[in-house]
Design a protein around this motif. Sequence first.
Motif, PDB file in Angstrom:
ATOM      1  N   ARG A 100      -6.883  -7.425  -1.725  1.00  0.00           N
ATOM      2  CA  ARG A 100      -6.262  -6.652  -0.662  1.00  0.00           C
ATOM      3  C   ARG A 100      -5.532  -5.332  -1.049  1.00  0.00           C
ATOM      4  NH1 ARG A 100      -3.770 -11.987   2.352  1.00  0.00           N
ATOM      5  NH2 ARG A 100      -5.634 -13.032   2.534  1.00  0.00           N
ATOM      6  N   GLU A 103     -10.064  -2.773  -1.502  1.00  0.00           N
ATOM      7  CA  GLU A 103     -11.428  -3.103  -0.591  1.00  0.00           C
ATOM      8  C   GLU A 103     -12.403  -1.942  -1.109  1.00  0.00           C
ATOM      9  OE1 GLU A 103      -8.236  -4.657   1.776  1.00  0.00           O
ATOM     10  OE2 GLU A 103      -8.303  -2.828   0.605  1.00  0.00           O
ATOM     11  N   ASP A 138     -10.792 -11.743   5.351  1.00  0.00           N
ATOM     12  CA  ASP A 138     -11.265 -11.436   4.020  1.00  0.00           C
ATOM     13  C   ASP A 138     -12.727 -11.665   3.978  1.00  0.00           C
ATOM     14  OD1 ASP A 138      -8.669 -10.960   3.195  1.00  0.00           O
ATOM     15  OD2 ASP A 138      -8.162 -12.879   2.455  1.00  0.00           O
TER      16      ASP A 138
END
Length: 244
Positions: A100, A103, A138
């Motif tokens: 996180r 990306e 995710d």
Amino acid sequence: MAIERSLEYFDSNKYIDYVEIIQQYPYREIDEDEKLIDTINSYDLKYTIHAPFIDINIASLNSAVSNTSVSEIKRSVDLANIIDSDIIVVHPGIIGFNGRGKEELIYKIAEDKLKDIGDYAKDNGVNACIENLPNIIDFMYVDLNLLEKTLEKLKLPMTLDIGHAHTAGFTPDEIYFDSVKHIHVHDNNGRDDTHLALGEGTFDLNRFFDIFAKNKYDGIYMLELNSIDSIEKSIEFMKNLNLI
């Protein structure tokens, strides 16, 4: 054996031509089981392969994990050749907890690995069809437009999963792409990836089938359901639309 009972049913159903085999536990080593391969090839069925996706992540920041994931998927290309299939379905990865905020890097890793898989598949006469994923935290390539842009760059085909697209808010008018060579068909309520029988959810299936017919889609519609009852309900739904 469960797979043999399933194949008996599929082979006996005159509306089913193709079966998708998931090369995942307990059938990861299916390619090494000569007796089972002979059984699979003994039926009057054609096959596609779903590459493993549980515990697999080609976009992992851990290169050992991403490389092993690619190797596992390439194994499905090899299985496709063993059972005379020309399509494998590939999940494009997930963003791990430690990814996180990273990306951009993770999507670059995924793109590089997809190219590797795609090249290996092409060299072996197989189409590695990359699947859009459901709207789950995710998961990558939930956005069909982003997936299409990536596949256009890599010159790879798409497995369009209409149930996954529905969870991401896409309508039938927004999901036709020339790259689509394989389709997973199931229904849901637009929120959860529940793999319901056709007509039991809220996706506009009539419009979907109409659009793909008008665009002369000639690939496989693969019902991706959880029970024989759901399969038979979905076949009736398609019969009522004069699709089969």
